[in-house]
Design an enzyme around this catalytic site. Structure first.
Site, PDB file in Angstrom:
ATOM      1  N   HIS A   1      -5.523   3.537  -3.028  1.00  0.00           N
ATOM      2  CA  HIS A   1      -6.829   3.106  -2.518  1.00  0.00           C
ATOM      3  C   HIS A   1      -6.974   3.217  -1.000  1.00  0.00           C
ATOM      4  O   HIS A   1      -8.021   2.836  -0.473  1.00  0.00           O
ATOM      5  CB  HIS A   1      -7.170   1.698  -3.020  1.00  0.00           C
ATOM      6  CG  HIS A   1      -6.168   0.647  -2.671  1.00  0.00           C
ATOM      7  ND1 HIS A   1      -5.147   0.291  -3.500  1.00  0.00           N
ATOM      8  CD2 HIS A   1      -6.035  -0.127  -1.582  1.00  0.00           C
ATOM      9  CE1 HIS A   1      -4.420  -0.659  -2.939  1.00  0.00           C
ATOM     10  NE2 HIS A   1      -4.935  -0.931  -1.761  1.00  0.00           N
TER      11      HIS A   1
ATOM     12  N   ASP B   1      -6.867  -5.075  -4.488  1.00  0.00           N
ATOM     13  CA  ASP B   1      -7.406  -4.647  -3.191  1.00  0.00           C
ATOM     14  C   ASP B   1      -8.530  -3.611  -3.226  1.00  0.00           C
ATOM     15  O   ASP B   1      -9.329  -3.565  -2.300  1.00  0.00           O
ATOM     16  CB  ASP B   1      -6.256  -4.135  -2.304  1.00  0.00           C
ATOM     17  CG  ASP B   1      -6.630  -4.068  -0.828  1.00  0.00           C
ATOM     18  OD1 ASP B   1      -7.546  -4.801  -0.414  1.00  0.00           O
ATOM     19  OD2 ASP B   1      -6.011  -3.290  -0.090  1.00  0.00           O
TER      20      ASP B   1
ATOM     21  N   ASP C   1       0.829  -1.205   0.000  1.00  0.00           N
ATOM     22  CA  ASP C   1       0.000   0.000   0.000  1.00  0.00           C
ATOM     23  C   ASP C   1       0.863   1.254   0.000  1.00  0.00           C
ATOM     24  O   ASP C   1       1.767   1.385   0.830  1.00  0.00           O
ATOM     25  CB  ASP C   1      -0.902   0.007   1.241  1.00  0.00           C
ATOM     26  CG  ASP C   1      -1.994  -1.037   1.142  1.00  0.00           C
ATOM     27  OD1 ASP C   1      -2.703  -1.036   0.127  1.00  0.00           O
ATOM     28  OD2 ASP C   1      -2.121  -1.857   2.083  1.00  0.00           O
TER      29      ASP C   1
END
Ligand SMILES: *[C@@H]1O[C@H](CO)[C@@H](O)[C@H](O)[C@H]1NC(C)=O
Ligand SMILES: *[C@@H]1O[C@H](CO)[C@@H](O)[C@H](O)[C@H]1NC(C)=O
Ligand SMILES: [Zn+2]
Length: 989
Positions: free
Chosen positions: A430, A180, A58
């Site tokens: 995200h 994801d 991430d």
């Protein structure tokens, strides 16, 4: 056993030595076999199991992007991307069969810059041989619900450009990979198709949809992602991964996992090869039941895995060896190291027809009371800051081109657009603009955007100096929304430069905080402009706290030429506050030449909206409500509302106040009714003289929580429009999708959350309509919304929650700051237009665009030098209404990236849904276009080289033959919803 292992080790050493000791020659470059050619062979008579080693990194979530990169703050989450890449490269070199995919270029770029040139050569070799493969390849893996297409295309372009420039064709990803994101937007699929991807894989979809697709073997499908672009332009093969993006249960061999390693020495304790192999074969056969071909994919990795890649690879090597050795005894299972593109190649070879999908994958539910629709609105201030940052970045990019080299190095120092580009790219992640990160990470994203804007400000000042001939200092006022601008508050004479990033002229209202009571404003031709002074509202004074002290706002309308600026000068005529001009009685109506709105004098609420040109009127009441967030203590489920999830305790929202106290300001420039509902909810209903839209400026917060109730605040418009349970939302700011209550186009929905299950992302607009009336709401940021009752449209504005929703973020969404210790106050605007449905798009596309790319105001104090050029347009002429300039950005010396877009859908407008032609050489006033080459949407491949896999759909029209229309070299024709991307060679005229 032991002997074999030693042999293998010897072989590995040999390979390792070979890679490191032979310098890479031109030869190796030429014999590069990456992409589909580098895939391992499969066996057509067996079930082939593609093992895909991967890590999901991430770009900020529980830690900031740089904390993740370094592996800092491991007490929050054990994760360090630099070690992952170190370790994976090391392990890939030990066995040429091994494969790895890497996704997030924001991290890879950080790592690459720190490597020695010999390590860089080694990695290039791995890429050239297809052992390390990039998939997706954008700067980040963008959120799909809350992003705007403009920023998504930019972030993909930046990541893919780095990969192309570093690795050439072998660095170009074949597959888009969004394992994801929490639901999937149709517009993302359309963009990926136009970026040249052959296929797309993701992990999350509604649990009911998943079950149905497993039964029908429709987890692999063809997504037709546009109703306007000619197939297969926006067709994207889409695969749903079997376990989200995790390995099958029992086969996680990362250091963060607890599954048993393969113990294969019979002389040692707990020999388990037979057990592991049997369990694996069972898992593979099980998985094959729900997919169509004799190939299946297993994602061998997860969040931040492979920091010690040896653990994974050592066990995967053994797994492959022990499963495949059974083939000599008749086993029909073949396991191999693979990548998503190698798997995709096999699906393509299967030459099947695939189910066709034309809707999207929103909303996403992972269980019956677990709807991921809260993040559509979570962190509304960050969402607005991200949106306005995009506007500022596009202006910065344009002015870098229009101002020439003097923009980056000029009288105000060195400026750049790159810092802002990177900040915006990171913000598309995200867990960034989605609002699903920890508070300190949200702060980091905002800080990056602020720093990016500082760099851009220098560039913009330099560029405007070059274009105007004035080197007077330029002042930026980023807090005009709360009436703060030290210059205009104190100056007796100043000028305002209004830069318009759109390719057609705009009329725009300007409101400046001032302390005088009368001003004179003149335009670039010296003509006087109608201006009025109105008092700053008490709500605005409360919100700005001690950041400013203006008592009044100077309001006037400006016009700015296409892709250019106009300068207005302002002089103080009279000091002191004006005679009080506000009335405390609600007027029955306010109106301009286009619109009229009426109010209920008893409640102070809106009661109707009329379009005076089309002579249509709808009943319209609007108010503010809040849903009581579930605290998790509930008989159906213990799911609370949180950063991701929206779960109201009851389907009936509480009304904040049935009536509003009002205050009215009526002038020739603007009329406003200021409504006050409670100490934490207020609104200004505002109509400017020349506007076709009614503005609703809402201010919400601090949301009170002293009653221990989490609150999700909405505004609801209740109208007389007959909506038949249908409303419309945009997808990433582009095409519009129809939404029907308690309904999903591709499966029979069992609705278990009557409110949250009917919420959809709104990126720039939503509308309700019947045969005669269409009410469109244009938003200034991404928000969630729904149409629960007939004729009604609600939009969630702000949320404050007391519990974590157990999806990993580990914090309740409870935003405070040092300025707002009692809870964040958020302000925003909705624009309402009422039209006849067939013509509505002509208005709302334009309105939305003017909000997405808004004029940039810069200020200079005192008198301007008489030689200053007060007006400028970078275009030879305004472009037709259907054409949008999506990108104008410096690419390299003399090279400019240009994207032209047709901004109407094929069915939307009689006038504007027609093909339109633009001549590239007749575009710019200050740039000579010497050459143009067309690229794919992400600018990492020449259009002529772009060949994509073709796929057959089970139903629906077959793709039409590609029509190559001959047109004069400089003429560019755009069909509805088409975006065309060019690299232009230019020189300043
Ligand atoms: C793929 O299938 C079609 C029929 O559906 C057939 O006409 C075509 O020859 C096949 N292609 C290959 C490469 O097998
Ligand atoms: C890709 O990068 C190479 C250099 O590695 C460059 O020559 C080529 O023009 C780039 N392609 C595109 C489409 O920009
Ligand atoms: Zn993630």
């Amino acid at each position: 056993m032991a002997a074999r292992t030693q042999q293998l080790a010897a072989a590995l050493l040999f390979i390792l030595g070979g890679v490191l000791s032979f310098p890479l020659s031109e030869d190796t470059q030429q014999t590069a076999t990456c992409g589909y050619e580098s895939c391992h062979a499969t066996k057509s008579n067996m079930l082939n199991v593609h093992l895909v080693p991967h890590t999901h990194d991430d770009v900020g979530w529980l830690k900031t992007v740089d904390q993740y990169f370094y592996g800092d703050l491991n007490d929050i989450q054990h994760a360090g991307v630099q070690y992952i890449l170190d370790s994976v490269v090391d392990q890939l070199l030990k066995n040429p069969d091994r494969r790895f995919i890497y996704v997030e270029t924001a991290f890879f770029y950080r790592w690459w810059r720190q490597q020695s040139s010999s390590m860089q050569q080694t990695v290039k070799q791995l890429v050239n041989e297809g052992r390390l493969e990039f998939v997706n390849g954008g700067w980040c893996m963008s959120d799909e619900a809350t992003t705007h297409y403009s920023a998504v295309i930019d972030q993909m372009t930046m990541g893919l450009r780095f990969l192309n420039e570093t690795f050439g064709a072998c660095g170009r990803p074949r597959v888009a990979w969004h394992i994801d994101p929490f639901g999937h937007a149709r517009e993302h699929a359309s963009m990926f198709a136009q970026m040249g991807y052959d296929g797309f894989f993701f992990g999350r979809l509604d649990y009911q949809d998943r079950t149905r697709r497993m039964i029908e073997k429709e987890q692999e499908l063809l997504w037709r992602a546009s109703d306007s672009l000619t197939p297969p332009m926006a067709d994207l093969f889409t695969g749903i991964l079997p376990n989200g993006y995790n390995p099958p249960e029992g086969f996680c061999w990362d250091q963060s996992c607890d599954d048993p390693p393969i113990r294969d020495d019979p002389d040692l304790e707990d020999y388990n090869v037979d057990d592991v192999v049997m369990r694996f074969i069972a898992a593979a056969k099980n998985q094959a039941l729900v997919y169509k071909t004799n190939h299946i994919i297993m994602t061998m990795g997860s969040d931040f895995q492979y920091e010690n890649a040896n653990l994974w690879y050592k066990n995967l090597d053994k797994l492959i060896r022990y499963v495949n050795v059974l083939q000599t005894n008749g086993s029909k299972i073949n396991v191999l190291y693979s990548t998503p593109s190698c798997y995709l190649q096999e699906l393509h070879r299967a030459n099947l027809t695939w189910a066709l999908k034309t809707d999207d994958f929103f909303p996403y539910a992972d269980d019956s009371h677990d709807l991921w629709t809260g993040y559509f609105t979570s962190r509304p201030a960050l969402k607005r800051y991200e949106r306005i940052s995009n506007s500022n970045l596009q202006t910065c990019n344009q002015l870098e081109v229009l101002g020439g080299p003097a923009s980056t190095k000029g009288p105000f120092g060195e400026g750049d657009s790159d810092t802002m580009k990177k900040a915006m790219a990171v913000a598309q992640h995200h867990d960034a603009v989605s609002g699903t990160e920890k508070q300190h990470v949200a702060n980091d994203y905002a800080k990056r955007l602020a720093k990016g804007w500082q760099h851009c400000q220098v560039l913009v000042s330099n560029s405007l100096a070059a274009l105007s001939g004035s080197t007077a200092e330029r002042i930026y006022c980023d807090n005009l929304n709360i009436s703060v601008c030290p210059l205009t508050e104190s100056s007796k004479k100043f000028s305002v430069n209004v830069y318009n990033p759109l390719v057609r002229p705009v009329t725009w209202p300007v409101r400046l905080p001032v302390n005088g009571s009368a001003y004179a404003v003149s335009d670039a031709n010296g003509k006087s402009v109608d201006c009025k002074v109105v008092p700053v509202s008490s709500v605005t004074r409360d919100v700005r706290k001690n950041r400013g002290s203006a008592v009044n706002e100077l309001v006037f309308q400006v016009q700015a030429p296409p892709l250019g600026y106009s300068t207005y000068s302002v002089s103080l005529l009279q000091d002191g506050p004006p005679p009080a001009s506000t009335k405390h009685r609600t007027p029955t109506a306010i109106q301009n030449k286009y619109l009229q709105v009426t109010f209920d004098p008893d409640t102070g609420l809106l009661s109707s909206l009329s379009n005076l040109e089309t002579k249509q009127t709808v009943k319209l009441t609007q108010n503010f409500y809040w849903y009581n967030a579930s605290d998790g203590n509930n008989s159906h489920s213990n799911q609370p509302s949180g950063a991701y999830i929206f779960r109201p305790n009851s389907s009936t929202p509480f009304i904040i106040s049935k009536t509003a106290k009002t205050e009215t300001v009526q002038t020739s420039v603007v009329q406003e009714v200021r409504q006050w509902f409670s100490p934490w909810a207020s609104q200004v209903v505002r109509l400017y003289a020349d506007s076709r839209a009614l503005e609703l400026e809402w201010t919400i917060g601090p949301i009170p929580i002293d009653d221990d109730l989490g609150k999700e605040v909405i505004t609801r418009l209740d109208t007389s429009i007959e909506t038949s349970e249908i409303f419309y939302t945009d997808s990433n700011g582009r095409e519009v999708l129809q939404r029907k209550k308690d309904f999903r186009p591709t499966w029979r929905l069992r609705q278990s959350e009557p409110i949250a299950g009917n919420y959809y992302p709104i990126n720039s607009r939503a509308f309700i309509k019947d045969d005669v009336d269409q009410l469109t709401v244009v938003t200034d940021r991404s928000q969630g919304g729904g149409s629960i009752n007939n004729g009604s449209l609600e939009i969630m504005l702000h949320r404050r929650l007391l519990y974590d929703d157990v999806r990993g973020v580990g914090e309740p969404l409870n935003e405070t700051s040092h300025i707002f210790p009692k809870g964040l106050v958020v302000r925003g605007r909705l624009l309402l237009s009422l039209e006849r449905p067939p013509a509505a798009a002509d208005t709302h596309r334009k309105l939305a665009q003017e909000v997405v790319l808004q004029p940039l105001l810069t200020f200079t104090n005192g008198e301007l030098h008489p030689n200053t050029k007060l007006e400028f347009s970078g275009l030879q002429a305004a472009l037709p209404p259907a054409v949008h300039l999506l990108t104008l950005s410096q690419w390299d010396k003399d090279l400019v990236l240009l994207r032209l877009e047709h901004q109407f859908q094929s069915w939307e407008s009689k006038v504007n849904s027609q093909p339109v032609t633009v001549n590239l050489q007749k575009l710019f006033s200050t740039l000579e276009v010497l050459g143009a080459s067309e690229l794919n949407l992400s600018a990492n491949q020449w259009k002529d080289d772009m060949t994509r896999y073709e796929w057959m759909a089970q139903t629906g029209a077959d793709p039409l033959p590609k029509n190559s229309e001959a047109s004069a070299a400089w003429e560019v024709t755009l069909k509805p919803m088409e975006i065309r991307t060019f690299l232009l060679r230019v020189s300043l005229r």
